[in-house]
Design a protein around this motif. Sequence first.
Motif, PDB file in Angstrom:
ATOM      1  N   HIS A   2      18.781  46.561  37.460  1.00 60.01           N
ATOM      2  CA  HIS A   2      18.062  45.522  38.199  1.00 60.01           C
ATOM      3  C   HIS A   2      18.624  45.458  39.632  1.00 60.01           C
ATOM      4  O   HIS A   2      19.516  44.651  39.914  1.00 60.01           O
ATOM      5  N   PRO A   3      18.124  46.288  40.523  1.00 60.67           N
ATOM      6  CA  PRO A   3      18.675  46.329  41.887  1.00 60.67           C
ATOM      7  C   PRO A   3      18.599  44.986  42.615  1.00 60.67           C
ATOM      8  O   PRO A   3      19.574  44.567  43.252  1.00 60.67           O
ATOM      9  N   LYS A   4      17.446  44.301  42.537  1.00 60.12           N
ATOM     10  CA  LYS A   4      17.300  43.041  43.280  1.00 60.12           C
ATOM     11  C   LYS A   4      18.232  41.960  42.736  1.00 60.12           C
ATOM     12  O   LYS A   4      18.826  41.194  43.504  1.00 60.12           O
ATOM     13  N   LEU A   5      18.346  41.893  41.408  1.00 62.59           N
ATOM     14  CA  LEU A   5      19.242  40.897  40.820  1.00 62.59           C
ATOM     15  C   LEU A   5      20.693  41.189  41.175  1.00 62.59           C
ATOM     16  O   LEU A   5      21.482  40.259  41.400  1.00 62.59           O
ATOM     17  N   LEU A   6      21.053  42.469  41.236  1.00 61.58           N
ATOM     18  CA  LEU A   6      22.424  42.823  41.594  1.00 61.58           C
ATOM     19  C   LEU A   6      22.732  42.422  43.030  1.00 61.58           C
ATOM     20  O   LEU A   6      23.794  41.841  43.315  1.00 61.58           O
ATOM     21  N   LEU A   7      21.804  42.704  43.950  1.00 65.41           N
ATOM     22  CA  LEU A   7      22.019  42.325  45.345  1.00 65.41           C
ATOM     23  C   LEU A   7      22.041  40.812  45.502  1.00 65.41           C
ATOM     24  O   LEU A   7      22.795  40.276  46.330  1.00 65.41           O
ATOM     25  N   GLN A   8      21.229  40.115  44.714  1.00 66.92           N
ATOM     26  CA  GLN A   8      21.232  38.655  44.773  1.00 66.92           C
ATOM     27  C   GLN A   8      22.552  38.092  44.273  1.00 66.92           C
ATOM     28  O   GLN A   8      23.047  37.089  44.789  1.00 66.92           O
ATOM     29  N   LEU A   9      23.144  38.748  43.288  1.00 63.45           N
ATOM     30  CA  LEU A   9      24.442  38.316  42.771  1.00 63.45           C
ATOM     31  C   LEU A   9      25.503  38.363  43.859  1.00 63.45           C
ATOM     32  O   LEU A   9      26.314  37.437  43.997  1.00 63.45           O
ATOM     33  N   PHE A  10      25.504  39.427  44.655  1.00 59.60           N
ATOM     34  CA  PHE A  10      26.491  39.538  45.733  1.00 59.60           C
ATOM     35  C   PHE A  10      26.131  38.648  46.914  1.00 59.60           C
ATOM     36  O   PHE A  10      27.014  38.182  47.641  1.00 59.60           O
ATOM     37  N   ALA A  11      24.827  38.417  47.125  1.00 58.28           N
ATOM     38  CA  ALA A  11      24.425  37.544  48.233  1.00 58.28           C
ATOM     39  C   ALA A  11      24.858  36.104  47.993  1.00 58.28           C
ATOM     40  O   ALA A  11      25.137  35.359  48.938  1.00 58.28           O
ATOM     41  N   ASP A  12      24.921  35.686  46.722  1.00 60.60           N
ATOM     42  CA  ASP A  12      25.327  34.328  46.373  1.00 60.60           C
ATOM     43  C   ASP A  12      26.823  34.217  46.087  1.00 60.60           C
ATOM     44  O   ASP A  12      27.260  33.268  45.441  1.00 60.60           O
ATOM     45  N   SER A  13      27.612  35.167  46.550  1.00 58.56           N
ATOM     46  CA  SER A  13      29.051  35.133  46.298  1.00 58.56           C
ATOM     47  C   SER A  13      29.688  33.958  47.017  1.00 58.56           C
ATOM     48  O   SER A  13      29.252  33.557  48.102  1.00 58.56           O
ATOM     49  N   PRO A  14      30.725  33.362  46.431  1.00 59.62           N
ATOM     50  CA  PRO A  14      31.391  32.216  47.062  1.00 59.62           C
ATOM     51  C   PRO A  14      31.953  32.580  48.426  1.00 59.62           C
ATOM     52  O   PRO A  14      32.422  33.693  48.653  1.00 59.62           O
ATOM     53  N   THR A  15      31.894  31.631  49.347  1.00 64.54           N
ATOM     54  CA  THR A  15      32.409  31.880  50.702  1.00 64.54           C
ATOM     55  C   THR A  15      33.913  32.073  50.721  1.00 64.54           C
ATOM     56  O   THR A  15      34.456  32.631  51.684  1.00 64.54           O
ATOM     57  N   THR A  16      34.590  31.640  49.675  1.00 66.33           N
ATOM     58  CA  THR A  16      36.046  31.805  49.635  1.00 66.33           C
ATOM     59  C   THR A  16      36.439  33.277  49.571  1.00 66.33           C
ATOM     60  O   THR A  16      37.561  33.634  49.918  1.00 66.33           O
ATOM     61  N   LEU A  17      35.491  34.149  49.123  1.00 69.34           N
ATOM     62  CA  LEU A  17      35.796  35.571  49.053  1.00 69.34           C
ATOM     63  C   LEU A  17      35.821  36.222  50.420  1.00 69.34           C
ATOM     64  O   LEU A  17      36.228  37.371  50.551  1.00 69.34           O
ATOM     65  N   LEU A  18      35.366  35.507  51.448  1.00 71.27           N
ATOM     66  CA  LEU A  18      35.333  36.066  52.796  1.00 71.27           C
ATOM     67  C   LEU A  18      36.466  35.547  53.659  1.00 71.27           C
ATOM     68  O   LEU A  18      36.525  35.860  54.846  1.00 71.27           O
ATOM     69  N   SER A  39      37.218  43.056  54.537  1.00 70.55           N
ATOM     70  CA  SER A  39      36.114  43.187  53.595  1.00 70.55           C
ATOM     71  C   SER A  39      36.240  42.133  52.504  1.00 70.55           C
ATOM     72  O   SER A  39      37.288  41.488  52.341  1.00 70.55           O
ATOM     73  N   GLN A  40      35.159  41.966  51.742  1.00 72.53           N
ATOM     74  CA  GLN A  40      35.202  41.017  50.630  1.00 72.53           C
ATOM     75  C   GLN A  40      36.272  41.411  49.620  1.00 72.53           C
ATOM     76  O   GLN A  40      36.966  40.550  49.074  1.00 72.53           O
ATOM     77  N   LEU A  41      36.407  42.709  49.389  1.00 75.96           N
ATOM     78  CA  LEU A  41      37.406  43.179  48.436  1.00 75.96           C
ATOM     79  C   LEU A  41      38.818  42.963  48.977  1.00 75.96           C
ATOM     80  O   LEU A  41      39.745  42.666  48.206  1.00 75.96           O
ATOM     81  N   ASP A  42      38.993  43.121  50.289  1.00 77.84           N
ATOM     82  CA  ASP A  42      40.297  42.844  50.898  1.00 77.84           C
ATOM     83  C   ASP A  42      40.698  41.393  50.670  1.00 77.84           C
ATOM     84  O   ASP A  42      41.835  41.098  50.257  1.00 77.84           O
ATOM     85  N   CYS A  43      39.771  40.470  50.964  1.00 76.71           N
ATOM     86  CA  CYS A  43      40.070  39.044  50.821  1.00 76.71           C
ATOM     87  C   CYS A  43      40.358  38.684  49.370  1.00 76.71           C
ATOM     88  O   CYS A  43      41.251  37.868  49.088  1.00 76.71           O
ATOM     89  N   PHE A  44      39.606  39.277  48.442  1.00 75.73           N
ATOM     90  CA  PHE A  44      39.870  38.998  47.026  1.00 75.73           C
ATOM     91  C   PHE A  44      41.252  39.486  46.630  1.00 75.73           C
ATOM     92  O   PHE A  44      41.981  38.785  45.923  1.00 75.73           O
ATOM     93  N   ALA A  45      41.613  40.699  47.067  1.00 79.31           N
ATOM     94  CA  ALA A  45      42.931  41.234  46.719  1.00 79.31           C
ATOM     95  C   ALA A  45      44.038  40.359  47.280  1.00 79.31           C
ATOM     96  O   ALA A  45      45.041  40.103  46.610  1.00 79.31           O
ATOM     97  N   MET A  46      43.875  39.874  48.513  1.00 82.08           N
ATOM     98  CA  MET A  46      44.907  39.037  49.139  1.00 82.08           C
ATOM     99  C   MET A  46      45.039  37.686  48.456  1.00 82.08           C
ATOM    100  O   MET A  46      46.140  37.126  48.371  1.00 82.08           O
ATOM    101  N   ASN A  47      43.926  37.151  47.951  1.00 80.93           N
ATOM    102  CA  ASN A  47      43.941  35.790  47.406  1.00 80.93           C
ATOM    103  C   ASN A  47      44.138  35.720  45.894  1.00 80.93           C
ATOM    104  O   ASN A  47      44.640  34.717  45.395  1.00 80.93           O
ATOM    105  N   HIS A  48      43.756  36.774  45.167  1.00 79.09           N
ATOM    106  CA  HIS A  48      43.697  36.649  43.713  1.00 79.09           C
ATOM    107  C   HIS A  48      44.493  37.709  42.952  1.00 79.09           C
ATOM    108  O   HIS A  48      44.736  37.520  41.759  1.00 79.09           O
ATOM    109  N   GLU A  49      44.859  38.802  43.559  1.00 85.23           N
ATOM    110  CA  GLU A  49      45.600  39.837  42.847  1.00 85.23           C
ATOM    111  C   GLU A  49      47.087  39.490  42.785  1.00 85.23           C
ATOM    112  O   GLU A  49      47.606  38.711  43.594  1.00 85.23           O
ATOM    113  N   SER A  50      47.780  40.099  41.833  1.00 82.02           N
ATOM    114  CA  SER A  50      49.221  39.908  41.701  1.00 82.02           C
ATOM    115  C   SER A  50      49.939  40.592  42.870  1.00 82.02           C
ATOM    116  O   SER A  50      49.338  41.421  43.568  1.00 82.02           O
ATOM    117  N   PRO A  51      51.200  40.259  43.114  1.00 82.20           N
ATOM    118  CA  PRO A  51      51.921  40.931  44.215  1.00 82.20           C
ATOM    119  C   PRO A  51      51.919  42.447  44.098  1.00 82.20           C
ATOM    120  O   PRO A  51      51.748  43.146  45.103  1.00 82.20           O
TER     121      PRO A  51
END
Length: 456
Positions: free
Chosen positions: A300-316, A367-379
């Motif tokens: 489901h390409p559109k649903l997948l893109l919508q999932l990322f479009a509605d991502s929480p702003t905290t990930l940025l 990037s979104q992945l950078d921010c997630f790693a900095m905020n949520h990953e272990s040391p």
Amino acid sequence: MGEAIDDYSSAYLVTAPRFLGYSFNPVSFWYLYNYQKELSAMILEVNNTFDERRLYFLKGTPSVKSEEERRKDPPPGRFKDTWPKDFHVSPFNSRKGSYKLNAYDPFSPHLSGTGMIDNTINLTSSKSHAKLVARVFSTEASSDPATLGYWAGLRFVAAWWWVGFVTFPRIVREAGKLFFRRKLHVWYRPEVLKDTIGRRATNDEAIIGSTFKNFLRHLVTNSKTEQPLNYISCIPSSPTSEILNPNTTEHPNSSREVIDLKIITPLFFTRLARHSHISGFLSTEILTNDDKDRTFYTSHPKLLLQLFADSPTTLLRPPTKYSSISRRLRWRFLHWLRSHRPTITVQSDETHQQQHIKTDVRHFSFSQLDCFAMNHESPIGKAQYLNAVTKILLGDLIAFGHPEIIGAAHYFLKVLASYLFVMGVKDRWNAVLGEEWRLQACEKVGSDNWCDFESG
């Protein structure tokens, strides 16, 4: 493949065994027998030199045939089938065409045969031109390992241990002949299709893949769309498939459609690390019409893109505090690498208007992945992710897009630093020992004037 394993009572594998942990098999044959001890299906496990693999499940001729078809049936003990080619094996053949197998049942009749092998594979081009004929057959009577004695087994290993090691060099030699002598056209390797097993992931790709999976779990859990996601990984160390469910009050077995996201090749994670905007990267690959360059599949390409479009702003949002100054400097260096890469564009596909809006994303802080790693990953996870992405981006900048060159250079610098440290300690130790020896010599001579003369 939609087949029931209970339909087959036994299976035999024809392949080259490992020796000292190494094995390379261009093709392996699985013989599947039903409860009537008849060869009813075969599996061809095809490998290429790029560490990719394709399994072809073959059922032979259909069971319901006309009188004319029965006259064309293979004789007892023979197995025939034809199927389309969809796997890149040789650089001198495209991914199009078809295969035809003509195999002899080594245990015919009814699993009482002598085990003699005789399989022929014909490759036909998409224009029905014969391209290749390959045959695997026995030249001598087979041996039963259970009945081989110690010395017979040792002689067998001594006679055949080297074959696996020279298979790949032989392939390279023949490829050189075809390229330099025959001047054959070279087809560049496309990315594998979704039914093919891709290459093994590098250590950096596995680290980024682990972070991306944790990111997806966090994204789906906190998503406003409340859409479940079936994440299918291509990394063997992680579960093959996992359903990620949102935090919702609905029953888990509700009628909501599940989004399938299958990573086809580990190259997906390398490309993902290069992009600052995940939805832009996904939309770019979804919009492409060329399967040769696609690294993931979604139902489901559109649903997948919508999932990322509605991502929480905290990930940025990057963190306001860092564990140390050196860690902050390393993250800032990653930001600098992102801002000095070539222009990356994000294409957005409007639902009602077929327009593509291009945005330069080099100014994005992280990037979104950078921010997630900095905020949520272990040391440890943060450090591993930072090293992996920095290596990839630095490779793009100074190593022609090859992060393995950066890894080799980093290893060389560590060895050089260790060598210089050891030599420095050795010189200092020799200097200390030399000073002690001089003082001991002065004490034995008993002349301070002589020691002063020597030191002068």
